[in-house]
Design a protein around this motif. Structure first.
Motif, PDB file in Angstrom:
ATOM      1  N   ALA A 119       0.851  -1.188   0.000  1.00  0.00           N
ATOM      2  CA  ALA A 119       0.000   0.000   0.000  1.00  0.00           C
ATOM      3  C   ALA A 119       0.889   1.241   0.000  1.00  0.00           C
ATOM      4  O   ALA A 119       2.115   1.149   0.119  1.00  0.00           O
ATOM      5  CB  ALA A 119      -0.897  -0.004   1.224  1.00  0.00           C
ATOM      6  N   PHE A 120       0.258   2.402  -0.127  1.00  0.00           N
ATOM      7  CA  PHE A 120       0.977   3.670  -0.098  1.00  0.00           C
ATOM      8  C   PHE A 120       0.523   4.489   1.096  1.00  0.00           C
ATOM      9  O   PHE A 120      -0.662   4.758   1.259  1.00  0.00           O
ATOM     10  CB  PHE A 120       0.734   4.459  -1.400  1.00  0.00           C
ATOM     11  CG  PHE A 120       1.436   3.871  -2.572  1.00  0.00           C
ATOM     12  CD1 PHE A 120       2.770   4.162  -2.822  1.00  0.00           C
ATOM     13  CD2 PHE A 120       0.771   3.009  -3.429  1.00  0.00           C
ATOM     14  CE1 PHE A 120       3.426   3.612  -3.907  1.00  0.00           C
ATOM     15  CE2 PHE A 120       1.419   2.455  -4.521  1.00  0.00           C
ATOM     16  CZ  PHE A 120       2.751   2.760  -4.756  1.00  0.00           C
ATOM     17  N   LEU A 121       1.471   4.877   1.937  1.00  0.00           N
ATOM     18  CA  LEU A 121       1.206   5.719   3.088  1.00  0.00           C
ATOM     19  C   LEU A 121       1.209   7.165   2.606  1.00  0.00           C
ATOM     20  O   LEU A 121       2.140   7.585   1.912  1.00  0.00           O
ATOM     21  CB  LEU A 121       2.287   5.485   4.142  1.00  0.00           C
ATOM     22  CG  LEU A 121       2.120   6.152   5.491  1.00  0.00           C
ATOM     23  CD1 LEU A 121       0.843   5.657   6.180  1.00  0.00           C
ATOM     24  CD2 LEU A 121       3.324   5.833   6.366  1.00  0.00           C
ATOM     25  N   PHE A 122       0.186   7.902   2.948  1.00  0.00           N
ATOM     26  CA  PHE A 122       0.007   9.282   2.498  1.00  0.00           C
ATOM     27  C   PHE A 122      -0.035   9.386   0.975  1.00  0.00           C
ATOM     28  O   PHE A 122       0.263  10.424   0.404  1.00  0.00           O
ATOM     29  CB  PHE A 122       1.114  10.207   3.044  1.00  0.00           C
ATOM     30  CG  PHE A 122       1.272  10.140   4.527  1.00  0.00           C
ATOM     31  CD1 PHE A 122       0.231  10.510   5.369  1.00  0.00           C
ATOM     32  CD2 PHE A 122       2.444   9.681   5.092  1.00  0.00           C
ATOM     33  CE1 PHE A 122       0.371  10.434   6.743  1.00  0.00           C
ATOM     34  CE2 PHE A 122       2.602   9.608   6.464  1.00  0.00           C
ATOM     35  CZ  PHE A 122       1.553   9.986   7.296  1.00  0.00           C
ATOM     36  N   ILE A 125       4.272   6.975  -0.031  1.00  0.00           N
ATOM     37  CA  ILE A 125       5.314   6.149   0.579  1.00  0.00           C
ATOM     38  C   ILE A 125       4.891   4.680   0.522  1.00  0.00           C
ATOM     39  O   ILE A 125       3.918   4.290   1.168  1.00  0.00           O
ATOM     40  CB  ILE A 125       5.561   6.563   2.051  1.00  0.00           C
ATOM     41  CG1 ILE A 125       5.929   8.047   2.121  1.00  0.00           C
ATOM     42  CG2 ILE A 125       6.640   5.677   2.679  1.00  0.00           C
ATOM     43  CD1 ILE A 125       5.937   8.608   3.529  1.00  0.00           C
ATOM     44  N   ILE A 127       4.570   0.911   1.405  1.00  0.00           N
ATOM     45  CA  ILE A 127       4.790   0.087   2.597  1.00  0.00           C
ATOM     46  C   ILE A 127       4.250  -1.323   2.340  1.00  0.00           C
ATOM     47  O   ILE A 127       3.344  -1.516   1.543  1.00  0.00           O
ATOM     48  CB  ILE A 127       4.120   0.665   3.864  1.00  0.00           C
ATOM     49  CG1 ILE A 127       2.592   0.777   3.678  1.00  0.00           C
ATOM     50  CG2 ILE A 127       4.732   1.979   4.268  1.00  0.00           C
ATOM     51  CD1 ILE A 127       1.834   1.066   4.944  1.00  0.00           C
ATOM     52  N   TYR A 129       2.695  -4.534   4.509  1.00  0.00           N
ATOM     53  CA  TYR A 129       2.164  -4.883   5.817  1.00  0.00           C
ATOM     54  C   TYR A 129       1.359  -6.168   5.726  1.00  0.00           C
ATOM     55  O   TYR A 129       0.959  -6.595   4.660  1.00  0.00           O
ATOM     56  CB  TYR A 129       1.304  -3.742   6.375  1.00  0.00           C
ATOM     57  CG  TYR A 129      -0.003  -3.563   5.648  1.00  0.00           C
ATOM     58  CD1 TYR A 129      -1.178  -4.101   6.169  1.00  0.00           C
ATOM     59  CD2 TYR A 129      -0.079  -2.888   4.442  1.00  0.00           C
ATOM     60  CE1 TYR A 129      -2.386  -3.956   5.509  1.00  0.00           C
ATOM     61  CE2 TYR A 129      -1.278  -2.735   3.773  1.00  0.00           C
ATOM     62  CZ  TYR A 129      -2.427  -3.264   4.308  1.00  0.00           C
ATOM     63  OH  TYR A 129      -3.617  -3.142   3.656  1.00  0.00           O
TER      64      TYR A 129
END
Length: 143
Positions: A119-122, A125, A127, A129
């Motif tokens: 997935a993409f954080l913000f 980014i 990530i 998980y």
């Protein structure tokens, strides 16, 4: 392997398990077909212990005393820390179960997991998980 199995699963992460509102979630699996290696059947979680409402499918195999199967549930659900549940669009992610069959072939104990997700954080980014993993146990209902 054929028959009715009663069991439970729980999350390894205590915070997630606490959000479920129960110490463990019970389930029933009916193995409908078994050819000596491959098996399949249906699974129903116990809603009263935090399980999903819909009937799912299990598809797996057993080699010697090692059991592995996929649990395929029809609806995706998000569980929040306050225990609130919301149905989401799309299919539930596949759950992967593995375990060891007892010598008398009436009990299986093991672990379960979701595969890792990307997935993409913000929104920028990347990530990786894992949405959850834990332990499980089931016993053949011999009554």
């Amino acid at each position: 392997m054929l028959g009715n199995w009663n069991g439970y699963y729980k999350f390894e992460n205590e915070k997630i398990q606490k959000a479920m509102g129960f110490e463990k979630t019970n389930f029933d699996i009916v193995i409908e077909k078994f050819d000596g290696i491959n098996f399949n059947g249906i699974v129903n979680d116990d809603v009263k212990t935090g399980g999903m409402e819909e009937t799912g499918r299990v598809i797996g195999k057993i080699v010697k005393n090692k059991v592995s199967f996929k649990k395929l549930m029809p609806k995706r659900i998000q569980i929040y820390s306050n225990g609130e549940r919301i149905s989401l669009e799309g299919k539930h992610p596949t759950l992967y179960y593995s375990g060891t069959l007892s010598d008398n072939k009436t009990e299986i104990i093991g672990t379960w997991k979701f595969k890792r997700k990307f997935a993409f954080l913000f929104g920028i980014i990347p990530i990786i998980y894992r949405p959850g993993n834990g332990s499980w146990k089931m016993e053949l209902n011999t009554i």
